[in-house]
Enzyme design. Structure first.
Site, PDB file in Angstrom:
ATOM      1  N   ASP A 298     -16.472  14.624  -2.867  1.00  9.86           N
ATOM      2  CA  ASP A 298     -15.641  13.797  -3.736  1.00  9.86           C
ATOM      3  C   ASP A 298     -14.937  14.695  -4.738  1.00  9.86           C
ATOM      4  O   ASP A 298     -15.581  15.493  -5.423  1.00  9.86           O
ATOM      5  CB  ASP A 298     -16.529  12.787  -4.468  1.00  9.86           C
ATOM      6  CG  ASP A 298     -15.779  11.972  -5.516  1.00  9.86           C
ATOM      7  OD1 ASP A 298     -14.559  11.779  -5.353  1.00  9.86           O
ATOM      8  OD2 ASP A 298     -16.423  11.533  -6.486  1.00  9.86           O
TER       9      ASP A 298
ATOM     10  N   HIS B 122     -17.259   9.880  -2.447  1.00  8.71           N
ATOM     11  CA  HIS B 122     -17.476   9.086  -3.648  1.00  8.71           C
ATOM     12  C   HIS B 122     -18.448   7.934  -3.401  1.00  8.71           C
ATOM     13  O   HIS B 122     -19.263   7.610  -4.257  1.00  8.71           O
ATOM     14  CB  HIS B 122     -16.122   8.555  -4.113  1.00  8.71           C
ATOM     15  CG  HIS B 122     -16.096   8.052  -5.511  1.00  8.71           C
ATOM     16  ND1 HIS B 122     -16.295   8.861  -6.604  1.00  8.71           N
ATOM     17  CD2 HIS B 122     -15.864   6.804  -6.021  1.00  8.71           C
ATOM     18  CE1 HIS B 122     -16.183   8.146  -7.722  1.00  8.71           C
ATOM     19  NE2 HIS B 122     -15.919   6.892  -7.378  1.00  8.71           N
TER      20      HIS B 122
ATOM     21  N   GLY C 257     -14.440   0.503 -10.760  1.00  4.79           N
ATOM     22  CA  GLY C 257     -13.043   0.071 -10.845  1.00  4.79           C
ATOM     23  C   GLY C 257     -12.412   0.563 -12.131  1.00  4.79           C
ATOM     24  O   GLY C 257     -11.816   1.621 -12.164  1.00  4.79           O
TER      25      GLY C 257
ATOM     26  N   SER D  45     -19.361   5.193  -9.525  1.00  5.85           N
ATOM     27  CA  SER D  45     -17.996   5.319 -10.018  1.00  5.85           C
ATOM     28  C   SER D  45     -17.877   4.878 -11.484  1.00  5.85           C
ATOM     29  O   SER D  45     -18.579   5.404 -12.338  1.00  5.85           O
ATOM     30  CB  SER D  45     -17.051   4.537  -9.103  1.00  5.85           C
ATOM     31  OG  SER D  45     -15.717   4.886  -9.344  1.00  5.85           O
ATOM     32  N   TYR D  46     -16.989   3.910 -11.784  1.00  5.43           N
ATOM     33  CA  TYR D  46     -16.908   3.427 -13.161  1.00  5.43           C
ATOM     34  C   TYR D  46     -18.172   2.673 -13.551  1.00  5.43           C
ATOM     35  O   TYR D  46     -18.371   2.336 -14.725  1.00  5.43           O
ATOM     36  CB  TYR D  46     -15.664   2.560 -13.364  1.00  5.43           C
ATOM     37  CG  TYR D  46     -15.268   2.410 -14.815  1.00  5.43           C
ATOM     38  CD1 TYR D  46     -14.515   3.401 -15.451  1.00  5.43           C
ATOM     39  CD2 TYR D  46     -15.667   1.315 -15.562  1.00  5.43           C
ATOM     40  CE1 TYR D  46     -14.163   3.286 -16.797  1.00  5.43           C
ATOM     41  CE2 TYR D  46     -15.321   1.183 -16.900  1.00  5.43           C
ATOM     42  CZ  TYR D  46     -14.580   2.180 -17.514  1.00  5.43           C
ATOM     43  OH  TYR D  46     -14.252   2.065 -18.840  1.00  5.43           O
TER      44      TYR D  46
END
Length: 475
Positions: free
Chosen positions: A391, A443, A94, A190-191
């Site tokens: 991605d 992703h 996020g 991701s984050y």
């Protein structure tokens, strides 16, 4: 005689202290057992028309009594023989995106949400086939995690998230003492490329100070990770250009006008060319460039590139780009929240898959995680990084630039790995790190390629290379 009386008093006092200590330990144990049983999900969830043999638990773990800050978790024991399986934590990125909405309900968890938003199906490629899986909503303000101090939600950042996640684990192991000392791994995407190495680092450093080995951290596995602001951006624009998503002119102008080293304050000219790039991209899912978008969505706002605050994608094996919408319906149902022990007093008025309040008020974001990689590689952790090759947000070139910057000697050169005789992706083994790509995944690798993601996870846990063609043929 007086000496005998004194001696007897001392013995009685010592005996009383021992009894008090045992009573305290027993009371503490009963308290932990009570909390554990309170967290057990006792019945089938709404829309769960199948039974499972494994136990699962959900609830809150308080990490700051004074602020009233608590993180929400959902834990699934391994499907078979959980006592012999390792423990794996999943963190979604996020920042502010729910590990339950994405990691659990779309990707690697056993329960996935059907399109009606009111029922579940069993994921045949759940990672709890090979590990005990713990999903954590962090930081406070994400999902069901909360704080009684509203400033907490408006002042999250990398540093506090790592410390809070460590405190969560320390308290969670008190509730689940049978997992103390168990082989422990951190996974995510991701984050999570920030969250995961940062949590690993605070665990390692804490153990050096305290000597407490309750958290037996063995390594981490992270997919399409945000790692280095400059290299991530360079690779992303390069990928968009080579994939034909933007024009030659736009690509060249991006490289001229966008100062990647100071992307949080882009120039007016950079903003203008980013708008052009966004127009050239069109309404595609930049997290999975070859798959349809969910109707009505716009998946590539330019601030994703500027802030590197990546929300997760929307993909599926039998492809459905709207899966997070189903989760948003399901986890807002009162019957579901009640079964998962969500406290209505602290529950959000509307549960969201990602929190804008958390994301938009993020206080500190490390510009590069590479120093942490160097520290943890030196420490000897098992570190694997993987990428879905469709991605464009944190694409293969970005991660290859990141790994190249580590200047690690190659152990096994770049080569394809296989599943059922088909190329599943490519891999290269370095001293201290293994890199794996997954062919055709975006992703969220486990969503579009769940079988291949499970193969990857099995190989990681076994510390064995990805399968070759000869191994597939022999089997």
């Amino acid at each position: 005689m007086e000496k005998m009386r004194k001696s007897g008093s001392v013995l009685l006092l010592a005996f009383a202290l021992v009894l008090a200590s045992l009573a305290s330990a027993s009371s503490s144990s009963c308290s932990e057992d009570s909390a554990l049983e309170k967290d057990r999900v006792q019945t089938n969830l709404l829309g769960q028309d199948f039974n499972v043999e494994f136990a699962h638990y959900s609830g809150y773990v308080t990490i700051d009594e004074e602020a009233g800050r608590a993180l929400f978790y959902w834990f699934f024991e391994a499907a078979e023989d959980p006592a012999s399986k390792p423990l794996a934590l999943w963190l979604t990125g996020g920042p502010g995106c729910s590990a339950i909405a994405y990691g659990m309900a779309e990707e690697v968890g056993p329960f996935h949400v059907k399109p009606d938003g009111k029922s579940l199906y069993l994921n045949p490629y759940s990672w709890n086939q090979v590990a005990n899986m713990l999903f954590l909503e962090a930081p406070a303000g994400t999902g069901f995690s909360y704080s009684n101090n509203t400033n907490d939600v408006l002042s999250n950042g990398d540093e506090r998230t790592a410390k809070d996640s460590l405190k969560f684990l320390q308290n969670w192991f008190k509730r689940f003492p049978q997992y103390k000392g168990r082989d422990f791994y951190i996974t995510g995407e991701s984050y999570g490329g920030h969250f995961i190495p940062q949590l690993a680092q605070v665990i390692v450093r804490s153990q050096k100070v305290t000597g407490d080995k309750s958290i037996n951290l063995k390594g981490y596995l992270v997919g399409n990770p945000a790692t280095d602001d400059f290299l991530d951006n360079v690779g992303s624009f390069q990928y968009m250009w080579t994939a034909g998503l933007i024009s030659d002119e736009t690509y060249n102008l991006l490289n001229v006008f966008c100062d990647f080293e100071s992307f949080l304050r882009p120039s007016e000219q950079c903003n203008e060319i980013l708008e052009v790039a966004s127009s050239e991209l069109g309404n595609i899912d930049s997290y999975s460039i070859f798959t349809p978008t969910c109707p009505g969505s716009t998946n590539f706002p330019r601030n994703k590139l500027l802030k590197r605050l990546h929300s997760v994608a929307k993909m599926g094996e039998k492809f459905d780009p709207c899966t997070d919408r189903y989760a948003a319906v399901y986890f807002n149902l009162p019957e579901v929240q009640n079964a998962l022990h969500v406290n209505p007093v602290v529950a959000p008025s509307k549960w969201e898959t990602c929190s804008d309040a958390v994301k938009d008020n993020w206080r500190d974001s490390s510009r590069s995680i590479l120093p942490i990689y160097r520290e943890l590689i030196e420490h000897g952790l098992r570190i694997w990084v993987f990428s879905g090759d469709a991605d464009s947000v944190i694409p293969v070139p970005s991660t290859r630039y990141v790994i190249d910057a580590l200047k690690l000697p190659t152990v096994t050169p770049w080569h394809p790995w296989y599943d059922d005789g088909q190329v599943g992706g490519r891999t290269q083994v370095y001293e201290g790190l293994t890199y794996v790509t997954v062919r055709g995944a975006g992703h969220e690798v486990p969503l579009l390629r769940p079988k291949q993601a499970l193969i990857l996870f099995r190989s990681y846990l076994a510390a064995s290379p990805m399968p070759t063609l000869s191994e597939v043929e022999d089997s």
